[in-house]
Scaffold this active site. Structure first.
Site, PDB file in Angstrom:
ATOM      1  N   GLY A  22      -6.566  -8.984  -4.224  1.00  0.00           N
ATOM      2  CA  GLY A  22      -6.992  -9.589  -2.852  1.00  0.00           C
ATOM      3  C   GLY A  22      -7.823  -8.676  -2.148  1.00  0.00           C
ATOM      4  O   GLY A  22      -8.918  -8.415  -2.411  1.00  0.00           O
ATOM      5  N   VAL A  23      -7.244  -8.004  -0.974  1.00  0.00           N
ATOM      6  CA  VAL A  23      -7.571  -7.084  -0.204  1.00  0.00           C
ATOM      7  C   VAL A  23      -8.263  -5.786  -1.135  1.00  0.00           C
ATOM      8  O   VAL A  23      -9.422  -5.413  -0.911  1.00  0.00           O
ATOM      9  CB  VAL A  23      -6.961  -6.410   0.674  1.00  0.00           C
ATOM     10  CG1 VAL A  23      -7.390  -5.075   1.357  1.00  0.00           C
ATOM     11  CG2 VAL A  23      -6.375  -7.326   1.908  1.00  0.00           C
TER      12      VAL A  23
ATOM     13  N   ASN B   3       0.850  -1.246  -0.072  1.00  0.00           N
ATOM     14  CA  ASN B   3      -0.018  -0.050  -0.002  1.00  0.00           C
ATOM     15  C   ASN B   3       0.840   1.290   0.045  1.00  0.00           C
ATOM     16  O   ASN B   3       2.243   1.234   0.156  1.00  0.00           O
ATOM     17  CB  ASN B   3      -0.934   0.074   1.243  1.00  0.00           C
ATOM     18  CG  ASN B   3      -0.135   0.031   2.382  1.00  0.00           C
ATOM     19  OD1 ASN B   3       0.468   0.944   2.785  1.00  0.00           O
ATOM     20  ND2 ASN B   3      -0.472  -1.067   3.292  1.00  0.00           N
TER      21      ASN B   3
ATOM     22  N   ASP C 259       1.886  -8.849   1.116  1.00  0.00           N
ATOM     23  CA  ASP C 259       2.791  -7.897   1.778  1.00  0.00           C
ATOM     24  C   ASP C 259       3.051  -8.450   3.301  1.00  0.00           C
ATOM     25  O   ASP C 259       4.480  -8.546   3.388  1.00  0.00           O
ATOM     26  CB  ASP C 259       1.938  -6.511   2.001  1.00  0.00           C
ATOM     27  CG  ASP C 259       2.890  -5.161   2.223  1.00  0.00           C
ATOM     28  OD1 ASP C 259       4.038  -5.423   2.512  1.00  0.00           O
ATOM     29  OD2 ASP C 259       2.227  -4.415   2.415  1.00  0.00           O
TER      30      ASP C 259
HETATM   31  N1  AR6 Z   1       2.302 -15.776  -2.755  1.00  0.00           N
HETATM   32  C1  AR6 Z   1       1.555 -15.359  -3.757  1.00  0.00           C
HETATM   33  N2  AR6 Z   1       0.433 -14.698  -3.735  1.00  0.00           N
HETATM   34  C2  AR6 Z   1      -0.177 -14.525  -2.466  1.00  0.00           C
HETATM   35  C3  AR6 Z   1       0.543 -14.835  -1.387  1.00  0.00           C
HETATM   36  C4  AR6 Z   1       1.924 -15.381  -1.311  1.00  0.00           C
HETATM   37  N3  AR6 Z   1       2.476 -15.602  -0.142  1.00  0.00           N
HETATM   38  N4  AR6 Z   1      -0.188 -14.266  -0.384  1.00  0.00           N
HETATM   39  C5  AR6 Z   1      -1.298 -13.579  -0.716  1.00  0.00           C
HETATM   40  N5  AR6 Z   1      -1.192 -13.727  -2.216  1.00  0.00           N
HETATM   41  P1  AR6 Z   1      -3.168  -8.727  -1.416  1.00  0.00           P
HETATM   42  P2  AR6 Z   1      -3.638  -6.420  -2.825  1.00  0.00           P
HETATM   43  C6  AR6 Z   1      -2.164 -13.295  -3.313  1.00  0.00           C
HETATM   44  O1  AR6 Z   1      -4.488  -8.751  -0.686  1.00  0.00           O
HETATM   45  O2  AR6 Z   1      -5.118  -6.871  -3.187  1.00  0.00           O
HETATM   46  C7  AR6 Z   1      -1.979  -5.647   1.941  1.00  0.00           C
HETATM   47  O3  AR6 Z   1      -2.502  -5.420   3.136  1.00  0.00           O
HETATM   48  C8  AR6 Z   1      -3.442 -13.145  -2.806  1.00  0.00           C
HETATM   49  O4  AR6 Z   1      -4.427 -14.432  -2.730  1.00  0.00           O
HETATM   50  O5  AR6 Z   1      -2.094  -9.334  -0.870  1.00  0.00           O
HETATM   51  O6  AR6 Z   1      -2.919  -5.734  -3.924  1.00  0.00           O
HETATM   52  C9  AR6 Z   1      -1.549  -4.351   1.441  1.00  0.00           C
HETATM   53  O7  AR6 Z   1      -0.361  -3.783   2.431  1.00  0.00           O
HETATM   54  C10 AR6 Z   1      -4.306 -12.272  -4.042  1.00  0.00           C
HETATM   55  O8  AR6 Z   1      -4.593 -12.950  -5.105  1.00  0.00           O
HETATM   56  O9  AR6 Z   1      -2.881  -7.257  -2.194  1.00  0.00           O
HETATM   57  C11 AR6 Z   1      -2.222  -3.301   0.736  1.00  0.00           C
HETATM   58  O10 AR6 Z   1      -2.775  -2.701   1.711  1.00  0.00           O
HETATM   59  C12 AR6 Z   1      -2.886 -11.698  -4.487  1.00  0.00           C
HETATM   60  O11 AR6 Z   1      -1.743 -12.185  -3.395  1.00  0.00           O
HETATM   61  C13 AR6 Z   1      -3.366  -4.245   0.262  1.00  0.00           C
HETATM   62  O12 AR6 Z   1      -3.108  -5.491   0.835  1.00  0.00           O
HETATM   63  C14 AR6 Z   1      -2.836  -9.913  -3.862  1.00  0.00           C
HETATM   64  O13 AR6 Z   1      -3.662  -9.886  -2.571  1.00  0.00           O
HETATM   65  C15 AR6 Z   1      -3.017  -4.636  -1.223  1.00  0.00           C
HETATM   66  O14 AR6 Z   1      -4.038  -5.301  -1.846  1.00  0.00           O
END
Ligand code: AR6
Length: 166
Positions: free
Chosen positions: A117-118, A22, A32
């Site tokens: 994700g989020v 973020n 993250d």
């Molecule tokens: N390896 C690969 N993919 C992953 C892993 C991993 N270890 N863990 C989760 N994912 P998100 P965003 C996937 O929510 O939507 C954070 O709090 C997950 O299933 O991580 O860009 C940041 O600090 C999903 O498909 O990122 C920001 O505040 C993808 O990674 C916010 O979330 C992205 O999910 C960013 O949200």
């Protein structure tokens, strides 16, 4: 070469992994949190010096204990229904991450499914944008671009996007 695999991005043996962060760059949930947890406190210490990051931009740190050499932190768009330049900003994240990787001499880079994700970007819409952006951003010495997807449904969406882009 562009490929998609199912897995954990923190385990990838590539020069650079991309973090879906973020704009504070000070940590969060999802991928993250996984990157900071596996890489250790050095990454956050470096992030503190970066002064945050705009949506669509990317900034690097080293990778602490991770097998990768660099972490490239990018900030994807929050999904707001598709009319708030989300696709443009998501494409920009991919282009900027590859530019930064190239400047650091990286030959291989792994991306998670940024914003899906989020941040709520539907993966069926995000995958074609991500694939088109990395195809258009080819830049030496980067040779290998790998999407690392955490779930089978995300892998399916990226495989479809790769097949359609051929
Ligand atoms: N390896 C690969 N993919 C992953 C892993 C991993 N270890 N863990 C989760 N994912 P998100 P965003 C996937 O929510 O939507 C954070 O709090 C997950 O299933 O991580 O860009 C940041 O600090 C999903 O498909 O990122 C920001 O505040 C993808 O990674 C916010 O979330 C992205 O999910 C960013 O949200």
């Amino acid at each position: 070469m562009i490929e998609a695999v199912r897995g954990d991005i923190t385990e990838q043996v590539v020069d650079a992994i991309v973090n879906a962060a973020n704009s504070s760059l000070l940590g969060g949930g999802g991928v993250d949190a996984a990157i900071h947890r596996a890489g250790g406190p050095e990454i956050l210490a470096e992030c503190r010096l970066l002064g945050g990051c705009a949506t669509g931009d990317a900034k690097p740190t080293t990778a602490g204990r991770l097998p990768a050499r660099q972490v490239i932190h990018t900030v994807g768009p929050v999904w707001r229904g598709g009319k708030a330049a989300e696709a443009e900003l998501l494409a920009s994240c991919h282009r900027r991450a590859i530019e930064v990787a190239a400047e650091l001499g990286c030959t291989s880079i792994a991306f998670p499914a940024i914003s899906t994700g989020v941040y709520g970007y539907p993966v069926d819409l995000a995958a074609p944008v991500a694939v088109a952006a990395v195809r258009g951003a080819h830049r030496p010495p980067v040779e290998l671009i790998r999407f690392v997807l955490f779930s089978q449904s995300h892998l399916d969406a990226f495989e479809r996007a790769l097949a359609e882009a051929k």
